[in-house]
Structure formats: structure tokens, C-alpha cells
Design a protein around this motif. Structure first.
Motif, mmCIF file in Angstrom:
data_model
loop_
_atom_site.group_PDB
_atom_site.id
_atom_site.type_symbol
_atom_site.label_atom_id
_atom_site.label_comp_id
_atom_site.label_asym_id
_atom_site.label_seq_id
_atom_site.Cartn_x
_atom_site.Cartn_y
_atom_site.Cartn_z
ATOM 1 N N ARG A 1 0.921 -1.278 0.113
ATOM 2 C CA ARG A 1 -0.057 -0.044 -0.090
ATOM 3 C C ARG A 1 0.874 1.456 0.197
ATOM 4 N N VAL A 2 0.808 1.972 -1.184
ATOM 5 C CA VAL A 2 1.570 3.214 -1.322
ATOM 6 C C VAL A 2 0.923 4.258 -0.531
ATOM 7 N N GLY B 1 4.541 0.439 -6.453
ATOM 8 C CA GLY B 1 4.494 -0.515 -5.660
ATOM 9 C C GLY B 1 5.904 -1.039 -4.695
ATOM 10 N N PHE B 2 6.854 -0.927 -5.639
ATOM 11 C CA PHE B 2 8.012 -1.373 -5.095
ATOM 12 C C PHE B 2 8.950 0.073 -4.526
ATOM 13 N N CYS B 3 8.828 0.895 -5.354
ATOM 14 C CA CYS B 3 9.790 2.056 -5.340
ATOM 15 C C CYS B 3 9.333 3.048 -4.403
ATOM 16 N N ASP B 4 8.190 3.106 -4.089
ATOM 17 C CA ASP B 4 7.504 4.411 -3.204
ATOM 18 C C ASP B 4 7.269 3.996 -1.728
ATOM 19 N N GLY C 1 3.087 -7.121 0.376
ATOM 20 C CA GLY C 1 3.691 -7.687 -1.239
ATOM 21 C C GLY C 1 5.336 -8.076 -0.986
ATOM 22 N N TYR C 2 5.799 -6.866 -0.317
ATOM 23 C CA TYR C 2 7.310 -7.157 0.000
ATOM 24 C C TYR C 2 7.609 -8.387 0.938
ATOM 25 N N THR C 3 6.699 -8.591 1.922
ATOM 26 C CA THR C 3 7.205 -9.827 2.856
ATOM 27 C C THR C 3 6.642 -11.094 1.887
ATOM 28 N N GLU C 4 5.915 -10.995 0.909
ATOM 29 C CA GLU C 4 5.698 -12.310 0.005
ATOM 30 C C GLU C 4 6.778 -12.546 -0.738
ATOM 31 N N LEU C 5 7.278 -11.303 -1.260
ATOM 32 C CA LEU C 5 8.524 -11.444 -2.283
ATOM 33 C C LEU C 5 9.821 -11.775 -1.539
ATOM 34 N N PHE C 6 10.047 -11.415 -0.446
ATOM 35 C CA PHE C 6 11.334 -11.746 0.681
ATOM 36 C C PHE C 6 11.077 -13.306 0.836
ATOM 37 N N LEU D 1 13.466 -2.495 15.336
ATOM 38 C CA LEU D 1 12.839 -2.622 16.390
ATOM 39 C C LEU D 1 13.881 -2.885 17.390
ATOM 40 N N GLY D 2 15.004 -2.416 17.469
ATOM 41 C CA GLY D 2 15.939 -2.583 18.394
ATOM 42 C C GLY D 2 16.742 -3.740 18.721
ATOM 43 N N GLU D 3 16.649 -4.632 17.682
ATOM 44 C CA GLU D 3 17.284 -6.099 17.574
ATOM 45 C C GLU D 3 18.875 -5.684 17.640
ATOM 46 N N ASP D 4 19.554 -6.705 18.229
ATOM 47 C CA ASP D 4 21.022 -6.650 18.245
ATOM 48 C C ASP D 4 22.078 -6.239 17.210
ATOM 49 N N LEU D 5 21.892 -7.412 16.018
ATOM 50 C CA LEU D 5 22.595 -7.119 15.031
ATOM 51 C C LEU D 5 22.299 -6.351 13.758
ATOM 52 N N ALA D 6 22.746 -5.328 13.414
ATOM 53 C CA ALA D 6 22.372 -4.693 12.370
ATOM 54 C C ALA D 6 23.670 -4.278 11.296
ATOM 55 N N VAL D 7 23.549 -4.764 10.121
ATOM 56 C CA VAL D 7 24.665 -4.396 9.318
ATOM 57 C C VAL D 7 24.278 -3.061 8.332
ATOM 58 N N SER D 8 23.033 -2.906 8.193
ATOM 59 C CA SER D 8 22.672 -1.984 7.004
ATOM 60 C C SER D 8 21.544 -1.125 7.849
ATOM 61 N N ALA D 9 21.479 0.197 7.233
ATOM 62 C CA ALA D 9 20.260 0.850 7.681
ATOM 63 C C ALA D 9 18.966 0.624 7.707
ATOM 64 N N ALA D 10 18.588 -0.383 6.649
ATOM 65 C CA ALA D 10 17.271 -0.735 6.377
ATOM 66 C C ALA D 10 17.094 -2.273 6.837
ATOM 67 N N PRO D 11 16.122 -2.667 7.238
ATOM 68 C CA PRO D 11 15.783 -4.059 7.684
ATOM 69 C C PRO D 11 16.107 -5.095 6.680
ATOM 70 N N PHE D 12 15.896 -4.592 5.203
ATOM 71 C CA PHE D 12 16.057 -5.716 4.348
ATOM 72 C C PHE D 12 16.996 -4.987 3.155
ATOM 73 N N GLY D 13 17.892 -4.069 3.726
ATOM 74 C CA GLY D 13 18.863 -3.816 2.845
ATOM 75 C C GLY D 13 18.445 -2.983 1.718
ATOM 76 N N SER D 14 18.723 -3.216 0.373
ATOM 77 C CA SER D 14 18.287 -2.395 -0.771
ATOM 78 C C SER D 14 17.149 -3.262 -1.361
ATOM 79 N N ALA D 15 15.940 -3.083 -0.845
ATOM 80 C CA ALA D 15 14.976 -4.205 -0.995
ATOM 81 C C ALA D 15 14.489 -3.813 -2.497
ATOM 82 N N SER D 16 14.397 -2.651 -3.135
ATOM 83 C CA SER D 16 13.757 -2.366 -4.288
ATOM 84 C C SER D 16 14.536 -3.113 -5.290
#
Length: 955
Positions: free
Chosen positions: A79-80, A530-533, A545-550, A741-756
Motif C-alpha cells: 500500500r503506497v 508498489g516497489f519504489c515508493d 507484497g514485499y513480505t511475500e517477495l522476501f 525494532l531494537g534488535e542487536d545485530l544490524a549491518v545495514s540501515a534498512a531491515p532488508f537492505g536494498s529492497a527495491s
């Protein structure tokens, strides 16, 4: 019932488009390599002990129509919304001329990293524009050609600060008003280095004498704009380093970090025309004072001269890039975000300084109007001195009501805390959005009266502290004032693209880099709204939608690799290495074996391997390679015995970096496991395994997958990349989490990296299916062995497997030629340009060699064209061997030849002009002309220039 089967789309329709050789060509190539069938070639290439016997379970390959239809369904489940979440991610307008002519143009997105500068002048000029943009906005001396994202750029700045600070402290202070995802990545990076992160208020909690550096946010995540100059001065007095994380759009109105005294500035260029994309890819920036330029991570574009004395661009100080410091490195950065950096640079070129300032003033004016209206409604606005973001406080019950109203109106506000709401405006914000926000706080509010009273005058409010308004002009270079019409911009982008070699012109035979087809059908969905915005921290019920794609992509990568779990967070291969090693470290620590800190790495490894190990607090122990390029098993066994109690891991690349399937890979895994260690298998060469073998099934514990290699995300001129990791079940609890969500290990700013860009790999796997993926791997191996068959009489092939086969790449040894004639590997690389080819990988993993990887996407005609060029060059070398011509006088030494060489009146060289400009087999009608001759690298490093000349230099 009628039989429809014969009328359905053939399941292998796309695979036949992706794979280059036709069936008749495959038969001819099998004959040339001496294999009776594809199956026989596989058996002779890959050890039987690792070959998979069952399909992966992905299923049939779908048609292009089916895949696009399914991706439309998936995108439709996202949902954009109008996002006011902010937190480093903003709505922006990508000009159509840039979208069509860069983002959607294979001349830009299929290019490789500009290590061969003579055929990369277009994208190097674009990157020089980017560096100039950053230095102008930040007021610092030098900027690199982009980093991965703002959070990892902050982590790189912290490591740089520790390296150059005079203070001996191990404490790094972080402004409490910093984006939470940045803080999460800083904590992850700091822990293995032994740094302590201290978070606090810069006005009350910072004791400069106790820290080696500090990060200030400007503006802060709350929106507040504060003056850090007193704190920065105290840091400098204590020998510490000041880092400012700054919003580049705000810097068109605010005093620059350099003027405030900062030593380093970092941030994200996302809002310069790059879609949010659910978190990426986006180009981060880093700028530093001149004194720190040789310590700065990442790539740096500089200006040198070519053989004719003409200005030419190149990567400067290149030794840093491949981590010559190896295990002593403080950074493993390998990928830049070149495609996105180029978009951001061209956004600035298109708008110019006045256009950028007008956008910023409009955002600031709307923000002031929003604040005025909220105050009139009795809302407590906590931030006063702001650029684009407000933080407001209401009761917790009212906050919930406001969020629900916002969602009903198609907007997302930021949930900062109990009763605290964040509102961030951007380039896409309209007066109608402001009025809709007011109505969320009070449905009955008089919006017309509020709007009349708000008086949204463009520009910053008077609440900004004195002395923080920008006074210095910026972007006075000619390039930022020359291309403001679409016609001018269109032609500028075309001129730059015409200077370069990319996959739309020619095969790029780079070993270890897998420059395969990036199909149009795979690329198409990434610009769909639906992917870039989507904002990366949008509510989960808006991103189904992203959840399904992941979920699909994770399960397919598990099927491909034999692993049990996947994290999609790492946004480069090097970040995947780092995340995988952190998972191994976490596993040992959870079992009470913190002493396990030794990482065994073969001498042939990628430079990022030892750098990643060092960053994960592991001690690198190098394992020798034998004469055949394999891991020396005797040396491995001795070092396992020596470090049995402290062995954490081994990092191996498979097939090996030398391009062969080592027969002993299962034994290597077993020996390490028996000693209590884990096996990290570098996924750089997965293109030789997909569908044929699974690392998780033959002994590896963790691998990263280079989606920008094996799974068709394009290289983009040097980035973006993606490096998800797969692990066996025992390592799954130690995968990167979700930093918001405050979880310990983060190697990128976004939770799914470069998702788009993940839809690209989703599409590739779904299009190919089990059969197509396995056939692609087989054809990659066939193409490589075909090149060996054609070139082996003329050039020694350095390594082969036990049955004389190579994997998906081969190493051609050019050292005997150098020793006999003086012809260097660079001479041959530059001469290939005259034939219209990008050179193979030069001098890696063995100095003085070519590493060649043709991929499965190249047909026999293109392979033959490349081999014909290599054989023609060999004949030119024979002329030197027999004394017909001296190497210094040869076409090889003068290569590449430019149109200037064709047009110059006087020709005093020892070979014919036509021989130099039109070597054997090259027709004038198809000739690629490099825009510059051979570039003087030493001159460029001695005379470092890394920004565009100012307009005054043209007057």
C-alpha cells in the motif's frame, strides 16, 4: 476435452533468451573442448562428491508475461502511502529524463566498476560531479564516490576517526538525536573493534577529553537544528574527531559542516531524486578534510592526464580499494552505490544551485506553516528550530487516534514514543497534505483559516540559531549551470554514455564478477510505485507484497544453496561477509567459546575476506596454496593443529579464486568442523554451482550470495550490490535483525537492505526455474572451457582441475610474455580496447595474469570475437619476440588508440596508423573509440584533483 498443452508457453522460453549459445553452437563448443555432452563436461569439471542429484524444488521456469503479472500482484499488495515518517527517508521526484536515460538505460546500469578508466570516462565524469556536489554542500575538501547507506557511512566515519584521532580513548560519543537505525549499525560495528558507544545530549553529556570522536546529527532525527561549534572546538582541543551526519538538502540553506569545524561529514543522498525503495539502494556520502584523504574508505575519482596530455578521469589512490592492508584494514568496503550516486549528481546538475535551494526553501516554508497551524490547534510542538521535521506531543490516547486518522487519509506519521509523533515533509509535500495533517489532529479544524494564518513563506524559520544560515554560494562549477532544459540534459547524458563500454556494446569478460545479462523483464518492476515508493519503516500491514517477495526469495536461495535460513539485510557482498562472520562469532560466544577468534584464509582470497575477518574481531592466519592453486592441505592441517583451541572459522571461495573445483572441499570442511570451527564459503563464484551443487549440503555453514553477480542485479557502474547470507540452522539465531525494532545485530540501515532491487533476482529465479538455472551454470562452465580450448596454444592456462577442466572462469598467465618481451598485462588490457573489449580482471588473484569469465549469456560468436582479438594480440607480441618492432614502439605500448590518433597530421610511429586504430577484424563501421588515450596513474596520484573546476576557470 481438447489438449491445450501444445499451445501453452514453453517453460524454457526465457532461459533460451538468457543463455547465449544456440543449440548448434553448444554442440560445436562441446566438440572443441572434447566433451561428448553437457553431462560429461559437468562430470569432468565438478567433483562427484559435491554434485546434487535432485532438483532444487523451485519448479518450472515461468514466461515473462507470467512473471510480470505475478510481480504486479505482489506490488499491488504493498500500500503506497504519503510518507511523513522521515528518519532519513523522504519522498522525492526523479526527473523523467534521468529515470529514462540513467536508471532505465543499460548503457548506465550494465557498466562495470571503472577500473579500466579509458573506457569509463562517462561514468567517471558523473561521479566527479557527485564528489563535487558533496564537497560543495559539506564545505570539506574531498569526498569519495559514495558509500552504501547513511548508517554504514557513520560506522565507516567512526572507524576512520579512531584511526586518525590523537586521543587514545576507545569511546565514541553519539548525539542522542541520531536516527535509531544509524545507532544500531554503530553499535554492531563498534563491539568487535572494542569501541564503547556513549549516547547523550551534546550540550550536557559530552566530555571531549574522554572520547576519540563524536557524531552530531544536523538536523537531528527529531528535526531540531542545533549549533555544534562549541562541542566541536572542545573535541579538537582534546585531539578528538568531529563527525557530522547532515541532510544534503538542508545544507543548501544551512551553514556547511566544514564551516562548523567538522572533520568528517556523512549522510544519504537519497532525497536527491532517488526513490525510497523500502530502504534502498541509495548513495551515502562521506567528505573529509584533506589531511584524511588517504584514510578515507571507498573509491575516489580523480583527474589525471592521458598519453597526449589531455585531462582524463580515473580512480585515484586505487590501492586502498582492494584492501592492500588486508587484515589490518578498518574497512571492507568494496561496492559503491555508483548508479544511485550518478542519479543524485544528475539531479543536482539538472536543478542547479538555485533549483536545489528553491526546493529546500519550499520544504522549509511548508514545515513552518505546518507548525504554525498545529500550534494554533493547541498541539505541543517540541521542536522549534527545524528544517523539514517536527516532533509533537499529545496524550497517548490522542496519538493513537491521530495515527488511525492519518492512515485513513492515506498518510503515515512517525511513531516516536508514547504520545510523541514525528512529521517530516519533503519535495513531494503539497498544501493539501498540510491541511490533511491538520485534520488528523482536529477533524473539525478551520483549514482555510489556519492556512491563511500560517503564511508559508519559502525559507528557514527565524528560530534557527544565529550563524547557522548558509552564506557561501555553492555549485558554481559550469556543469551545474549548463543543463537545465530537458534537451540539454538528454544530450549531456547521451554524450557521457557514448564514452563508455557496457554490456549493451560488448562482452565484459571479468573473472569473479559475472557480468551476465540483466534482462529487461527483470529490471522493469523496480520503478513501479508498489516497489519504489515505500518507506522502509512503513507498518507491516502496508508491505505484505514485499513480505511475500522476501519469503519467496529466501526460500529459493535456501533451495539453491542447501542452507536453512537467509538474511536479506546485507547490501553488498563485503557486508555479507561481515554479517556471516559476525554470525559465526555470535555462535561461538553463545556456546561459551569466546576464545575462538582465528580465521584461516587461503592466500588467494579476495581482499575483502581478511578485512571482513578483522572487522569481526578475528585474527587472520593465511593458508598457503599449492602449485595447482588449491588450498595446501598439509599447511591447512598444520595450522588447524596449531590453532585448534582458538579456531573460529575458515573462509574459502568455491570454486576457488583460481577457477577450479577443488576435490578436497569436503575434507576441508570436515577438518575445520572437527577442530570446532565453522566454514564460511564465499559466494562470489556461485555461478558455477547453482543447480549443480549446494554448499550447505557438502559442509559449509554460511555463504553470502552476490545477487549483483549470480542473480542478475546489474553492476550499475560499480554498485548497487546485494549480499544476502545463507546459514545452516545452528547459525540462524545470529542473523542480522531489524534495527528499527531494537534488535542487536544490524549491518545495514534498512531491515532488508536494498529492497527495491530484490524483484530483479526474484524475477530471474522464477523465470529460469530448476532446469534453466542448472543449464545456465553448465553453459557458464562450457563457455569458460571453450575459451581455454581456443587460447591455450597461444597463452598458458595457469590452473586446471584434475581432469584438465576449469570452472566458470580461467586464468591466463601473461608473465612468460612479460619476461620474454616486456609486454605487460596492462599493455594487453589496453590493446583489447582497440578491439572494442573491456579487459578481463587484471592481476588478480595472480599478478601479471588475466582472469576471464565469459558467463552463460555470451554466445559463440561473441566468444570467438574475443578469442580472435586475444590471438591477434598474440601475433603482435610475436613481432616483438622476433625483433620486428621494439615493445616501446609497438601498438601494444601505445594502446588504446583514440580518434585523435586517427586525425593527427603527423604520424611518426613504427607501425601503420591503420594497424593501430583498426586492428585485425575491427571494421571502421563498428569501431569503438575510447575518448582518451592511456592514462598516467602516477601523475594523477601526485596531483590529486577530485572535483570539477569552478566556472571561473572557463572564463
Amino acid at each position: 476435452m481438447p489438449s491445450w498443452s501444445s499451445l501453452l508457453p514453453p517453460s524454457d522460453a526465457f532461459a533460451s533468451r538468457h543463455i547465449g549459445p544456440r543449440e548448434a553452437e553448444i554442440a560445436a563448443m562441446l566438440g572443441a573442448v572434447g566433451a561428448s555432452s553437457e553431462e560429461v563436461l559437468r562430470e569432468e569439471t565438478m567433483p562427484a562428491s559435491i554434485r546434487s542429484k535432485e532438483p532444487m524444488g523451485i519448479g518450472r521456469g515461468w514466461s515473462e508475461v507470467e512473471v510480470l503479472a505475478r510481480l504486479r500482484e505482489i506490488a499491488g499488495r504493498n500500500r503506497v502511502m504519503t510518507s511523513l515518517i522521515g528518519q532519513g527517508y523522504y519522498g522525492t521526484v526523479l526527473p523523467g529524463v534521468i529515470q529514462r536515460n540513467i536508471l532505465e538505460n543499460p548503457a548506465w546500469y550494465t557498466a562495470y566498476t571503472p577500473y579500466q578508466p579509458e573506457i569509463s570516462q562517462g561514468r567517471l565524469e558523473a561521479l566527479l560531479n557527485f564528489q563535487t556536489l558533496v564537497t560543495e554542500l559539506t564545505g570539506l575538501d574531498i569526498a569519495n564516490a559514495s558509500l552504501l547507506d547513511e548508517a554504514t557511512a557513520a560506522a565507516e566515519a567512526m572507524a576512520l576517526a579512531r584511526r586518525v584521532a590523537k586521543s587514545r580513548s576507545n569511546i565514541f560519543f553519539v548525539d542522542a538525536d541520531t536516527h535509531p537505525q544509524t545507532l544500531a549499525v554503530l553499535r554492531t560495528r563498534a563491539e568487535p573493534f572494542g569501541f564503547e558507544i556513549l549516547v547523550g545530549d551534546i550540550g550536557h553529556d559530552l566530555d571531549a577529553s574522554t572520547v576519540f570522536g563524536a557524531l552530531f546529527s544536523y538536523p537531528g532525527t527529531s528535526g531540531a537544528v542545533r549549533d555544534p561549534r562549541a562541542a566541536i572546538e572542545s573535541l579538537h582541543e582534546a585531539g578528538a574527531i568531529a563527525v557530522i551526519a547532515a541532510d544534503p538538502l538542508a545544507l543548501t540553506l544551512l551553514k556547511s559542516p566544514g564551516e562548523l569545524g567538522a572533520d568528517i561529514a556523512i549522510g544519504s543522498m537519497q532525497r536527491f531524486g532517488v526513490p525510497m525503495g523500502f530502504g534502498g539502494p541509495h548513495a551515502a556520502y562521506m567528505a573529509v578534510r584533506d589531511a584524511y584523504k588517504r584514510n578515507m574508505p571507498g573509491r575516489l575519482v580523480g583527474v589525471s592526464v592521458d598519453a597526449a596530455g589531455q585531462p582524463a578521469y580515473r580512480l585515484a589512490l586505487q590501492t586502498r580499494e582492494q584492501h592492500i592492508r588486508r587484515e589490518k584494514a578498518t574497512s571492507n568496503i568494496c561496492t559503491a552505490q555508483v548508479l544511485l550516486a550518478n542519479i543524485a549528481a544528475m539531479y543536482a546538475v539538472y536543478h542547479g544551485p538555485e533549483g536545489l535551494k528553491a526546493i529546500a526553501e519550499r520544504v522549509a516554508g511548508l514545515t513552518a506553516a505546518l507548525a504554525s497551524g498545529l500550534r494554533a490547534l493547541g498541539v505541543e510542538v517540541q521542536t522549534t528550530a527545524v528544517f523539514d521535521t517536527l516532533t509533537v506531543r499529545v496524550t497517548p490516547e490522542k496519538a493513537q487516534e491521530i495515527h488511525q486518522s492519518a492512515i485513513a487519509a492515506g498518510m503515515n506519521f512517525r511513531r516516536v514514543g508514547e504520545g510523541v509523533i514525528g512529521l517530516s515533509l519533503d519535495e513531494t509535500t503539497t498544501p493539501e497534505v498540510i491541511e490533511a495533517v491538520w485534520r488528523c489532529f482536529d477533524p473539525d479544524c478551520p483549514t482555510e483559516a489556519l492556512a491563511a494564518a500560517a503564511d508559508p513563506t519559502p525559507g528557514l524559520s527565524s528560530d534557527i540559531p544565529d550563524g547557522l544560515f548558509r552564506e557561501k554560494s555553492f555549485l558554481q562549477q559550469a556543469v551545474f549551470s549548463s543543463y537545465h532544459s530537458e534537451t540539454d540534459m538528454l544530450r549531456y547524458l547521451r554524450r557521457l554514455a557514448d564514452k563508455d563500454l557496457a554490456l549493451d556494446r560488448t562482452m565484459i569478460p571479468l573473472g569473479s564478477c559475472t557480468m551476465k545479462l540483466n534482462a529487461t523483464v527483470e529490471m522493469t518492476p523496480i520503478t513501479w510505485p508498489g516497489f519504489c515508493d515505500l518507506h522502509p519503516f512503513a507498518p507491516a500491514d502496508q508491505t505484505e507484497g514485499y513480505t511475500e517477495l522476501f519469503s519467496d526469495l529466501e526460500s529459493w536461495l535456501c533451495a539453491v544453496s542447501g542452507y536453512d535460513a537467509v538474511s536479506l539485510q546485507p547490501n553488498s557482498g563485503a557486508q555479507g561477509e561481515y554479517a556471516g562472520l559476525l554470525a559465526i562469532r555470535g555462535y561461538h560466544r553463545a556456546r561459551g567459546q569466546e576464545q575462538r577468534d582465528v580465521c584461516l584464509i587461503p592466500a588467494s582470497a579476495h581482499g575483502t575476506n581478511p578485512a571482513s575477518a578483522q572487522m569481526a574481531a578475528m585474527k587472520v592466519v593465511v593458508v598457503k596454496c599449492d602449485d595447482d592453486g588449491n588450498v595446501d592441505m598439509d599447511d591447512l592441517k598444520a595450522k588447524i593443529v596449531r590453532h585448534a583451541d582458538t579456531l573460529a572459522a575458515i573462509m574459502i571461495t568455491y570454486p576457488s579464486t583460481h577457477g577450479v573445483f577443488e576435490e578436497s572441499v569436503r575434507d576441508i570442511c570436515a577438518l575445520v568442523h572437527e577442530a570446532g570451527g565453522q566454514v564460511y564459503l564465499d559466494g562470489a563464484n556461485m555461478n558455477a554451482q547453482v543447480g549443480l551443487s549446494q554448499p550447505g549440503k557438502y559442509g559449509a555453514d554460511v555463504s553470502h550470495f552476490n545477487l549483483h553477480k549470480t542473480f542478475c542485479i546489474p553492476h550499475g557502474g560499480g554498485g548497487p550490490g546485494m549480499g544476502p547470507i545463507g546459514v545452516r540452522s545452528h547459525l540462524a539465531p545470529f542473523l542480522p535483525g531489524r534495527p528499527e525494532l531494537g534488535e542487536d545485530l544490524a549491518v545495514s540501515a534498512a531491515p532488508f537492505g536494498s529492497a527495491s532491487i530484490l524483484p530483479i533476482s526474484w524475477a530471474y529465479i522464477r523465470l529460469m526455474g530448476d532446469e534453466g538455472l542448472a543449464r545456465a551454470t553448465t553453459l557458464a562452465i562450457l563457455n569458460s572451457n571453450y575459451i581455454v580450448a581456443r587460447l591455450s596454444d597461444a597463452y598458458p592456462i595457469l590452473y586446471r582441475g584434475t581432469k584438465g577442466r576449469v570452472a566458470h572462469e580461467c586464468i591466463v598467465d601473461l608473465r612468460p610474455i612479460r619476461d620474454a618481451t616486456g609486454v605487460t598485462v596492462d599493455d594487453i588490457a589496453k590493446r583489447l580496447v582497440d578491439f572494442g573489449f573491456h579487459a578481463p580482471t587484471v592481476s588478480f588473484p595472480v599478478p601479471g595474469t588475466f582472469m576471464i569469465e565469459p558467463t552463460e549469456s555470451e554466445g559463440k560468436r561473441e566468444l570467438d570475437r574475443f578469442c580472435d582479438a586475444m590471438l591477434a594480440i598474440r601475433e603482435e607480441i610475436r613481432q616483438i619476440e622476433t625483433g620486428v618492432i621494439a615493445v616501446e614502439a609497438s601498438a601494444l605500448r601505445h594502446a588504446p588508440h583514440t580518434a585523435r590518433d586517427l586525425a593527427v597530421t603527423a604520424w611518426d610511429r613504427a607501425y601503420e596508423r591503420a594497424e593501430g586504430c583498426f586492428p585485425a577484424g575491427v571494421a571502421p563501421s563498428t569501431k569503438y573509440w575510447p575518448p582518451v588515450g592511456r592514462i598516467d596513474n602516477a601523475y594523477g596520484d601526485r596531483n590529486l584533483v577530485c572535483a570539477c573546476p569552478e566556472l571561473s576557470s572557463y572564463l
